[in-house]
Structure formats: C-alpha cells, structure tokens
Design an enzyme around this catalytic site. Sequence first.
Site, PDB file in Angstrom:
ATOM      1  CD  GLU A 129      19.804  34.453  75.694  1.00 47.34           C
ATOM      2  OE1 GLU A 129      19.547  33.302  75.288  1.00 47.34           O
ATOM      3  OE2 GLU A 129      19.951  35.410  74.917  1.00 47.34           O
ATOM      4  CG  ASP A 198      12.325  40.214  72.431  1.00 49.05           C
ATOM      5  OD1 ASP A 198      13.363  40.016  73.090  1.00 49.05           O
ATOM      6  OD2 ASP A 198      12.323  40.575  71.244  1.00 49.05           O
TER       7      ASP A 198
END
Length: 482
Positions: A129, A198
Amino acid sequence: MIKPLLTILLFSWTLHPALALDYSLPDMGESSGAYLSTVQERKLGRAFMRYVHANTNVVKDTMLTGYLQSLGDRLASKAQLGAGSFNFFLVDDMLINAFAGPGGYIGVHTGLILEAETEDELAAVVAHEIAHVSQRHIARMVQEAEQMAMPAAGMLLAAILLGAATGGAGAMAMAAGGQAALMQKQINFTRANEREADNIGIQILAKSKHDTRAMATFFQRLGRATNSGGVTLPEFLLSHPVTADRTADALARARARAEKYPYQQQHDDFDFQLFRAAIRADQFSSGKSSAKHFKSTLRDGRYRSEDAERYGLVLGLMRSRKYSEARKELGKLLSKHPRNPMIRATNARLWLKQGNNQKAVSTAKQALASKPGNHALTVLTADIMTRARQPKSAYKLLKKHAKSHSDDPQTFKLLARAAAGSKKKADSHAALADYHFLVGEPDVAVQQLLIALKTPGLSFYSKSKLEAKKRMMEEESAALKR
C-alpha cells in the site's frame, strides 16, 4: 461498474493475488504533478478520511493504532516519500482487506491482522500500500479531481471504498455518474499499478530487513483457506473469483521476485503478537468469553507466543472486571517485559480500573518519559489524567500536542474533555468542533463554534480564529450538500 472501481480508485489489497498477473506497465510519465499536486492530494485525503470516520468503525485505541503507525513509518522510511508522510489506521471489520487512500492515508482491516501470522506478513501488505502512495497512483489516475470541490471528491472516493453501502442511492448515483468517464481507463491500468506496487513493495521489505517471501506465504495460506471455505471474499470481488490456476501463477511470481533478495531471518515480532492478541480479545462478545478462550489456549499450548496469549487473557479479565486476577497475570508479563509500551499502558489502565489514580498517572507518565512525544502514549497519559481528575495537567499536555496531530479526532475529543474540566469553555467547544469536523459532521462542528463564540470575555484574536474556522467548515458543509 461500481464494484471494480472500488478496487481501482482506492487500490485495495484484498484476498486477490491474481492482480499480480503479467501485464506491461503503461508509460504514465515521470511526473503526475500536472494532474494532482501533493497539496491537493493531501487535502483530498483529509476529506476522504472524514467520510471514512463517519461511515466505518475506525479503531479508536491509540496504542493499537500506534503499533501500526510505527510499523508503517519504519517501512515508509525506505520508500520515496519517507516516514511522516503517511497516516495508518485500523478499521474494525473482519474482511481481509487493506487500502491506500489519497494523501498517504492507509487503512488495514482487523480481519487481515487476525489472518496474518507474523509481522513480516503484515509488513508485506503495508509495504504494497505504501508503494501505491509513493508512486502516486491515485494522482496519476484521478486527473479530473481539480474539477471537483475537494470535500466532494474525498467523499466520492470514500463512498466507493465503502461500496456506497451507507450512503444510499444518492451516493451510488454520484459514484456512477461523476466518474463514469474515468472507469475504463482506470480498469485498464489497475493491474499494471498492482504489479508496480508488488515490485516496489518487495524492495521496501528488503530494505527494511523483512522477509521478502512473506507475501507469497500469506497468499498461499489465504488461497488454501479460500478453497476450503475458511475465508469469505469481500462482496465487491465475488465477480472476480480467485481460481487455483490464477493463485498458483501469482504465487510463482511473488516467489520469483522474493528470490532476488537474500534471505532475512524472521523479525522478533513480539509487539505484533501483542497487537494481534489485543484485536483478537476484542472480537469476543464479552470479557468472560474472551478470558475463557485465552485460558484454554494457554492450557493447551495453542499459541505462537505464550506471553502474547497471556496478554490477551489480561485484557479479557479486565473487560470482565476481574481486576485482581488480571493484576496477577499482568505481573508475570511485567517481570519479563518491564519496558514494553503496550504492557506498560495496560498496567496504567489497570491501576485506574482498580481505583489507584496516583499509580495510574505515575505509570503512564513514566511510560511517556521513556518515549517523549510519542502520540499513543501522550493520548493515553492525558486520558488517564482526565479520568483521574487531573484535567489541567491533561489540558496542558494536549494543547501543544494537538497542533502536531491536527487530523486525529481522538486527540480533540480528549482535549475537549480536559478543557471543560479546566473551566476553559471556549477551548472545549472549539476542540469539540474539530472532533466533529474530523469525523464527518461539519454541521455539528459549526454549532459547537457558535457556542464557543458566545463565551464572555473572548479576545479579538480568539474570535477571529473561531470565525475563520467556522467559515471554512460552513463552506465544506455547503460543498457536500451541493
């Protein structure tokens, strides 16, 4: 159309490893400043948080939030924006979810905390995040936010996050109509954004000395739980089922990314285990059932950390008002972890519940002295001071602290109580106004300011500040109504 947009605009990390599939990252340019400035994004974020506070059960315990903020700051210090650029908060909801809103506001659901078994697994999700924020994915996508009033734009984003479940048909119509032109473009980019997050999230983990394999481990366990029916997918992802093939593909990619980095020994995550035990203790319907659960797990040896499990038992006993028994169990923890902030905070709270105000205040003050300026311990100490009938000391402590924590509703709620106990009527109502404004109640906030303005003997300077604040809140209220 609303369901996919929910995930896209707020970049929600939910039980959805398929988002890591191999999609080429589109060239979105080196700068997103032309779309949404950092100042605008922060303002949008504050409006977003006001709606989140108004429509979700945001966890108010600052010791729990303090752990999450500390973990997030350590990770963020390795990202482009650095520590201090993010605000982390907990949502009391059993969905396995985490999300990044505009302006560096990152929420984590308690359901995800309970599913994570180690701090490394939680860190993997939080790092993901943080990467969304550091790459300014929202600024890149919400190009038309400048055409909306910031309060309305923030409310829109939050309404989408919450599935418009609490906003009714009006919120659904606004979400569907106001952003319809952006939907397809955002859908096309979202998997690329997820892949970028990611990759950068793995880098953040490596730099922070966390296990880069934790995300793959977490995916694998959640995948097994989903296949066995142990985990319920959020409603907005049911239209995108996680099949075995897609999960396997995502796991392979997560492992491949992790293998590029040297193995890191698992963190000493005692604080995480305490944090998790506290959340678990609160999920029971009563203190009695909570205490019974932890007694059972301790007796049977079903735990990852015996001391964390005992901490959960202490909380259950306190909740069921078995203070003497709680004191006995807490003593065992204090003998082994005398300087742990969470255990020291619980010690202060237990003294207060046992009616020993003097020990409660001195214990809290000692904990704060060991970490001067710590937000969680400052709020804890002020709260205990107020409850121990020392409002003037609490007021003095919070008055300065509130200036550097102007987006925390609980700070202002407590400041209002301390000011009222100190016979500072105008300050009390002004602090209540800040509290109601921050939790998405601008009309109530304006009413509090009107009461404050009627206080006899106000200086010209004080009146001017209150009037300016009232105008700002009235403008926001009007913008939301429009």
